[in-house]
Write an enzyme that holds these catalytic residues in place. Structure first.
Site, short mmCIF file in Angstrom:
data_model
loop_
_atom_site.label_atom_id
_atom_site.label_comp_id
_atom_site.label_asym_id
_atom_site.label_seq_id
_atom_site.Cartn_x
_atom_site.Cartn_y
_atom_site.Cartn_z
N MET A 30 -4.65 3.60 0.90
CA MET A 30 -4.47 3.89 -0.42
C MET A 30 -4.54 5.24 -0.68
O MET A 30 -4.84 5.72 -1.70
CB MET A 30 -5.43 2.85 -1.13
CG MET A 30 -5.36 1.20 -1.10
SD MET A 30 -5.85 0.30 -2.64
CE MET A 30 -7.33 0.97 -2.50
N GLY A 31 -4.41 5.95 0.12
CA GLY A 31 -4.56 7.56 0.65
C GLY A 31 -5.97 8.16 -0.03
O GLY A 31 -6.96 7.37 0.36
N GLU A 35 -11.88 10.58 7.28
CA GLU A 35 -12.01 10.49 8.75
C GLU A 35 -11.55 9.33 9.17
O GLU A 35 -11.25 8.81 10.60
CB GLU A 35 -13.25 11.25 9.41
CG GLU A 35 -13.36 12.63 9.45
CD GLU A 35 -12.72 13.11 10.42
OE1 GLU A 35 -12.28 12.67 11.43
OE2 GLU A 35 -12.24 14.41 10.51
N GLY A 36 -12.12 8.22 8.51
CA GLY A 36 -11.89 6.76 8.89
C GLY A 36 -10.56 6.38 9.04
O GLY A 36 -10.16 5.96 9.88
N HIS A 37 -9.55 7.00 8.01
CA HIS A 37 -8.17 6.79 8.14
C HIS A 37 -7.70 7.47 9.24
O HIS A 37 -6.88 7.09 10.06
CB HIS A 37 -7.48 7.22 6.71
CG HIS A 37 -7.89 6.76 5.34
ND1 HIS A 37 -8.75 7.16 4.50
CD2 HIS A 37 -7.66 5.40 5.18
CE1 HIS A 37 -8.79 6.67 3.57
NE2 HIS A 37 -8.18 5.38 3.80
N GLY A 147 -9.23 -1.08 9.66
CA GLY A 147 -10.48 -0.73 10.05
C GLY A 147 -11.63 -1.95 9.89
O GLY A 147 -11.39 -2.64 8.75
N GLN A 148 -12.58 -1.84 10.55
CA GLN A 148 -13.54 -2.74 10.65
C GLN A 148 -14.52 -2.93 9.33
O GLN A 148 -15.22 -3.81 8.76
CB GLN A 148 -14.30 -2.72 11.71
CG GLN A 148 -15.57 -3.57 11.97
CD GLN A 148 -15.19 -5.04 12.05
OE1 GLN A 148 -14.06 -5.41 12.59
NE2 GLN A 148 -15.93 -5.75 11.26
N LYS A 149 -14.32 -1.59 8.86
CA LYS A 149 -14.87 -1.42 7.32
C LYS A 149 -14.61 -2.42 6.60
O LYS A 149 -15.55 -2.86 5.81
CB LYS A 149 -14.54 0.22 6.98
CG LYS A 149 -14.46 0.24 5.34
CD LYS A 149 -15.84 0.80 4.98
CE LYS A 149 -15.84 1.02 3.51
NZ LYS A 149 -14.88 0.79 2.66
#
Ligand code: AMP
Length: 281
Positions: A30-31, A35-37, A147-149
């Site tokens: 979603m922009g 760093e996760g993305h 992501g696991q997030k």
């Protein structure tokens, strides 16, 4: 790197890529990239010939009174960050392009969407599964990265891919965290400096839960109480849920057994944060 906003041009580009026999790695977002993305994008780049992302704040997955309007958007910044990872294509459609007048088809995963965030955000996962299906149909990826997030999202989408025989490899990568353990999220931007500092209690509580489990504690209520006590140390924290579920079906457990997901949602002011860990006992 090309930025594409319309479906006709995207189809043309993807056809060219496929014709060359290149593999496509795809990261839906979603922009307001962080760093996760970027960690997902770097892996997608490494494992595929062509790496594409989507940037689309999907109105269908936001409930009434949620933050669809306020959700942070900055395409120029995202473009720069995406370039730094070697991204080949950004698909950034308008809402009208994705859901033209008269749009009427939805994809629903049952059961796995009932608890956790599905219970507190009715309709959320229907929005996620619908938009992700559309994006998969458009990008025709060989591999997709999540992501696991957003653990429940990953379980739900994996189930959808399996149930609907989607011909792609579904990859889930670890949660990328700030130095104090807070899971990176575009929504962290909403936090006041004080709330931001307090939000570190989320991962602190999950780490303590893991420690208890490693030391032999199996009683879910005992572990949930410890998590709740740690989170309550933060003055602004309002717990929405703390759940310990079986990863096979996302149903609540009384005792830890097998692979367990400990997931929580906590509000700091108006900002709703989620986090989780997976334990194997
Ligand atoms: P979003 O833009 O928040 O919809 O997220 C897009 C993708 O990035 C989803 O697969 C998320 O699970 C993933 N993601 C978001 N935050 C993180 C993070 N801190 N670490 C790893 N992946 C993440």
């Amino acid at each position: 790197m090309e930025i594409i906003k319309d479906i006709a041009r995207l189809r043309e580009r993807i056809r060219e890529v496929k014709k060359k026999g290149l593999s496509i790695g795809f990261v839906p977002t979603m922009g307001y990239l962080h760093e996760g993305h970027l960690s997902l994008m770097k892996t997608a780049k490494k494992e595929n010939d062509f790496m594409a992302i989507s940037i689309f704040v999907n109105p269908l997955q936001f409930g009434a009174g949620e933050d669809f309007e306020e959700y942070p958007r900055d395409l120029a910044r995202d473009e720069m960050l995406a370039r730094s990872t070697g991204c080949d294509l950004i698909f950034s459609p308008s809402v009208k392009e994705m859901y033209p007048t008269g749009y009427g088809t939805f994809v629903e995963v049952k059961k796995l969407t009932e608890g956790l965030c599905g219970a507190s955000r009715p309709g959320h996962f229907l929005g996620v599964t619908t938009v992700v299906t559309k994006l998969f149909n458009l990008l025709r990826p060989d591999r997709v990265y999540f992501g696991q997030k957003d653990a429940q999202q990953a379980f739900v989408l994996k189930k959808m891919v399996n149930d609907l025989n989607m011909d792609l490899e579904f990859i889930v990568l670890p949660t990328f965290r700030e130095d104090d353990g807070l899971a990176m999220s575009s929504r962290n931007k909403y936090l006041t400096p004080e709330q931001r500092k307090e939000a570190a209690v989320l991962y602190k509580s999950l780490k303590q839960a893991r420690k208890l489990a490693v030391e032999g504690e199996r009683n879910v209520e005992v572990i949930k109480k410890v998590i709740s006590d740690i989170i309550s140390e933060a003055g602004h924290a309002q717990i929405e849920y703390i759940e310990i579920v079986d990863t096979q079906n996302l149903r609540s457990l009384h005792m830890l057994k097998g692979e367990c997901l400990i997931a929580l949602a906590v509000k700091f002011g108006q900002t709703r944060l989620i986090d989780n860990i997976i334990l194997e006992v």
